[in-house]
Design an enzyme around this catalytic site. Structure first.
Site: not given
Length: 161
Positions: A68, A83
């Site tokens: 992620h 992110h």
């Protein structure tokens, strides 16, 4: 004239868009860690594609095992965190494919990871993607480009030493 122009471009670094989508202010990110610039200044992109590319030449500092997020150290020293989405660590790697490893050298435009944005959204997660300069305090100015549609590699952040 060239010498005059160099006064304004010297010690200026550019960070490219890691993903295609809509560039927005970092302040639009609802997570205060990003939106309030707690870990650094930056920008955010609402992705319209699944591929995430290196926004600079540098080295992969960290790839989260869940896929992620990825952190890079640019050749010029910028420490950049990408992110994908908010709270997406909770997906435990589902819908993410990692294409790099820690300490790997990357060039701007190299594929870092893929994220199935539609499946992430279907799972109930916001896909807004903060791009943060974690060592922001080392720069006199960090300025995001105007909001709008961007393609991978388009300049999104201007850093001045």
């Amino acid at each position: 004239m060239k010498a005059f122009r160099n006064l304004f471009t010297k010690n200026c670094m550019m960070i490219g868009a890691p993903v295609e989508g809509k560039l927005v202010s970092i302040k639009e990110v609802s997570d205060p860690t990003f939106g309030e610039e707690i870990i650094g200044k930056g920008a955010a992109i609402i992705p319209s594609a699944n591929q995430v590319y290196a926004p600079v030449n540098g080295k992969v500092a960290t790839v989260f095992p869940t896929g992620h997020a990825v952190a890079l150290v640019a050749d010029d020293g910028e420490e950049i965190l990408i992110h994908i989405g908010l709270d997406t660590v909770k997906l435990n790697g589902e819908h993410f494919t990692i294409h790099v490893q820690e300490e790997q050298a990357v060039k701007k435009g190299d594929l870092l990871l893929e994220a199935d944005m539609e499946k992430i959204k279907a799972a109930g997660f916001d896909i807004i993607t903060p791009i943060v300069v974690c060592n922001s305090d080392e720069y006199a100015q960090i300025q995001a480009e105007k909001p709008g549609n961007v393609k991978p590699g388009d300049d999104i952040l201007r850093l001045q030493k």
